[in-house]
Every structure is written in structure tokens, then in C-alpha cells.
Design an enzyme around this catalytic site. Structure first.
Site, mmCIF file in Angstrom:
data_model
loop_
_atom_site.group_PDB
_atom_site.id
_atom_site.type_symbol
_atom_site.label_atom_id
_atom_site.label_comp_id
_atom_site.label_asym_id
_atom_site.label_seq_id
_atom_site.Cartn_x
_atom_site.Cartn_y
_atom_site.Cartn_z
ATOM 1 N N ASP A 156 -95.518 70.563 -25.492
ATOM 2 C CA ASP A 156 -95.579 69.238 -26.843
ATOM 3 C C ASP A 156 -96.457 68.412 -26.916
ATOM 4 O O ASP A 156 -96.290 66.437 -27.324
ATOM 5 C CB ASP A 156 -94.498 68.312 -25.674
ATOM 6 C CG ASP A 156 -95.370 67.631 -24.636
ATOM 7 O OD1 ASP A 156 -95.981 68.076 -23.904
ATOM 8 O OD2 ASP A 156 -94.715 66.492 -23.858
ATOM 9 N N GLU A 157 -98.055 68.925 -27.400
ATOM 10 C CA GLU A 157 -99.190 67.950 -27.566
ATOM 11 C C GLU A 157 -99.617 68.694 -27.549
ATOM 12 O O GLU A 157 -100.125 69.974 -27.327
ATOM 13 C CB GLU A 157 -99.310 67.116 -25.990
ATOM 14 C CG GLU A 157 -100.776 66.409 -26.750
ATOM 15 C CD GLU A 157 -101.111 65.792 -25.001
ATOM 16 O OE1 GLU A 157 -101.523 64.866 -25.079
ATOM 17 O OE2 GLU A 157 -100.566 65.689 -23.773
#
Length: 355
Positions: A94-95
Site C-alpha cells: 500500500d505504499e
């Protein structure tokens, strides 16, 4: 991405929307993978024991994680990134860091690029993302958290020193609770106070890390965005249903060594062709203290069985009271090198020993 796993669950199940969602298995041995913002208001956080999350938020809805679904959304987001730049450094599902010095789209600024990416994510995944725009990686990371959820924060070069000055030193990457307390003993609470100390004195006290701290206090970070970072470690770990004594861990270590070895073989057979030399044993005690032991043997492990033997031997280096109990064990391989380079070194030492 904002509360990524929980947001995916809320998107896919309308009954979960606006509810305190905790992505975790229930039970005394489970930890929280993610919490929706509704759950976070009660103090629930990632990596927290699930039982504590349940105490903090009795009305929380627990949802077991579905990593295949999260990975599919992550790939979708990565494809959006790739429309703008090839310089993408994923940190997790997610990053990611993006270098948008030059882009495929020709948008006029990094801020415009961030806005375009966030809009595409919202339109194509029905999820929100927050972005930080800054001259370097560590500042962008801080900025990305500044206006969560669904926010954008920009730190322009001329604003760097003023932005950093009032921040707590704990906001700097690598400053954990131990370093924070050591700096506090010197009267250093904020980044501005850290910057006021001579770099040479910080280096004398903390070695190379002291020099790095002084650079960060000035907003200096020369680490580039590195696409497709090479694997640093492969590992497998397991949390037990009941805490175990040290002497009871052998069968679990051997089972995890099989998984780790299989992952290592996939890495070695990939285009990278890299092999690992260092064996790592990870333990977590019943009171949540994490212990790691590692060794780099003169001859690297050549099978899952050898890996298990070395990991089991590392237990002897755990100096804890005999009555200590452990809730988690992990086995890892690290110290990756190119297979061709390692083979050449091995041949060289073999030839030398024969001569």
C-alpha cells in the site's frame, strides 16, 4: 493508500462502511493487520494484539485478511503509477516512492502528478490515497502522513528547514524510542534542537548514525528512488496457539525452514539469480519482546535441512531464563549476493586452500 486492507473490505461489503472494521483473526494469538479510521478513533492500531483491539473497541467488526484481494488492488494501483514514471520503489502493498523528476505525461509539476494519480486511484479503485510531495524520500514520507486520509501535502525546497524545525525528533526515520530517549537526555526534543548541535559532536556520540541524524535535521537525503529493489531477506514465521518453551521450538523451526528455503529457491531461480548466506532466527516472547539471532557460516546452507540445523543451533545463543515462553518463531535468510559472484568466490577459496 488510506487504511488499505480495511478500506478494501469496506469497499467490497457495503455493510461495513462507516463501521469500525478491524482486519484480523479473532483470538489471543492474533494481531491487527489494519484498522479502519472508525476503529482508529478508539485507539486501535496495526500490529496491536487483537484482544487489546477488542477491549478498546468492543463494537469492532473483525474481518479475516484476504491478501490475494489486497495484492490484486495493489497491482492495479501500481499500473496507475506506471503511467506517470518508471521510477517506482514499492515499500509494501500500500505504499511506494515515485521519482517524478521527468514523467511520461508531461504534467507541469510533481504536485499536478500527485493529484492526477490520486484522482485515478479514486476513480478506478473507489479507494483513497494520500500523497506527500517533497525534494527527497524521507521528507515525502513525512508529508504523505500529514493530511491523511485522502490528503495531499507539499514541502517545497525553500520550506524544508522551517517545516522540520518544530517536529519531534521521533518523526525522523530510524529514531525509535531508545534513540529518542538518548537524545532527550541531551535536551534534544525537536529537529531544530538537533540541528543546532555540531555534526562532529553527534558523530562522536553516535558514530555514523550521528552524522546521518545531523543530515536529516537539515533535510538532506540523497538516497535515490530504486525501482525493483533486490530482495534483502526471505523468511517465514508463525504465531503459536499456546506459548512454548525454547526446547519445544525445534519442529516449528524445521517446518518454517522448509518454507523459507522454498522462497529462497524461487529467488535464486529468478532473473536475479541471487543466493543468501546469512541465517536469521526470530523469536517473540510471551510479553512481546522480539529477539533475533543471526550467523553467516563459512559455507552457505545448501538445503532446507541444513538451514533448519543452523537455525536450531541459534537457539543456544538466546540467553533468557529457562522459564521464558515464546509466542512466535521465524526463520529467515539474508545477506543476498549474486550467485555467479558467490560461485566465483567459492572457487577462489577452494583453489587457495588446495594450493
Amino acid at each position: 493508500m488510506d487504511a488499505f486492507y480495511a478500506s478494501v473490505e469496506q469497499r467490497d461489503d457495503p455493510a461495513l462502511r462507516d463501521k469500525p472494521v478491524v482486519v484480523a483473526w479473532r483470538g489471543a494469538r492474533s494481531v491487527v493487520c489494519a484498522a479502519s479510521y472508525e476503529a482508529r478513533r478508539f485507539g486501535v492500531r496495526s500490529a496491536m494484539p487483537a484482544v487489546r483491539a477488542e477491549r478498546l473497541c468492543p463494537q469492532a467488526i473483525f474481518v479475516p485478511p484476504d491478501f490475494n484481494r489486497y495484492k490484486a488492488v495493489s497491482r492495479q494501483v501500481r499500473e496507475i503509477f506506471a503511467r506517470h514514471t518508471d521510477l517506482i520503489e514499492p515499500l509494501s502493498l500500500d505504499e511506494a516512492y515515485l521519482d517524478v523528476t521527468t514523467t511520461h505525461t508531461g504534467l507541469p509539476s510533481a504536485t499536478a502528478t500527485a493529484e492526477a494519480i490520486r484522482t485515478a486511484i479514486r476513480d478506478e479503485t473507489q479507494l483513497t490515497a494520500s500523497a506527500g510531495v517533497a525534494p527527497n524520500k524521507f521528507l515525502a514520507k513525512i508529508a504523505s502522513d500529514w493530511r491523511k486520509p485522502d490528503g495531499l501535502f507539499v514541502i517545497r525546497p525553500r520550506e524544508v528547514l522551517g517545516f522540520l524545525e518544530p517536529l519531534a525528533v521521533a518523526r525522523l526515520p530510524g529514531v525509535g524510542k531508545v534513540m529518542e530517549s538518548r537524545l532527550a537526555e541531551l535536551g534534544i526534543i525537536t529537529v531544530g534542537q538537533l540541528r543546532a548541535w555540531p555534526g562532529t559532536e553527534l558523530e562522536q556520540r553516535f558514530g555514523r548514525w550521528g552524522r546521518r541524524l545531523h543530515e536529516l535535521s537539515q533535510g538532506i537525503d540523497d538516497h535515490p528512488v530504486r525501482p525493483d529493489r533486490p530482495t534483502l531477506q526471505v523468511s517465514a514465521e508463525d504465531t503459536f496457539e499456546h506459548d512454548l518453551a525454547l526446547h519445544e521450538l525445534a519442529p516449528h523451526i524445521r517446518r518454517l525452514a522448509e518454507k523459507t528455503w522454498a522462497a529462497h529457491q524461487r529467488e535464486a531461480s529468478s532473473l536475479h539469480g541471487r543466493v543468501a548466506r546469512t541465517v536469521v532466527l526470530k523469536l517473540k516472547t510471551s510479553d512481546f519482546h522480539t529477539l533475533t539471532r543471526s550467523v553467516t557460516p563459512s559455507t552457505r546452507p545448501s538445503s532446507a535441512n541444513e538451514l533448519a540445523d543452523i537455525a536450531c543451533a541459534l537457539r543456544d545463543r538466546v540467553e533468557r531464563p529457562a522459564e521464558s515462553r515464546y509466542r512466535l518463531v521465524g526463520v529467515g535468510l539474508a545477506g543476498f549476493v549474486e550467485a555467479d559472484s558467490f560461485a566465483a568466490q567459492s572457487d577462489l577459496f577452494s583453489a587457495d586452500s588446495c594450493g
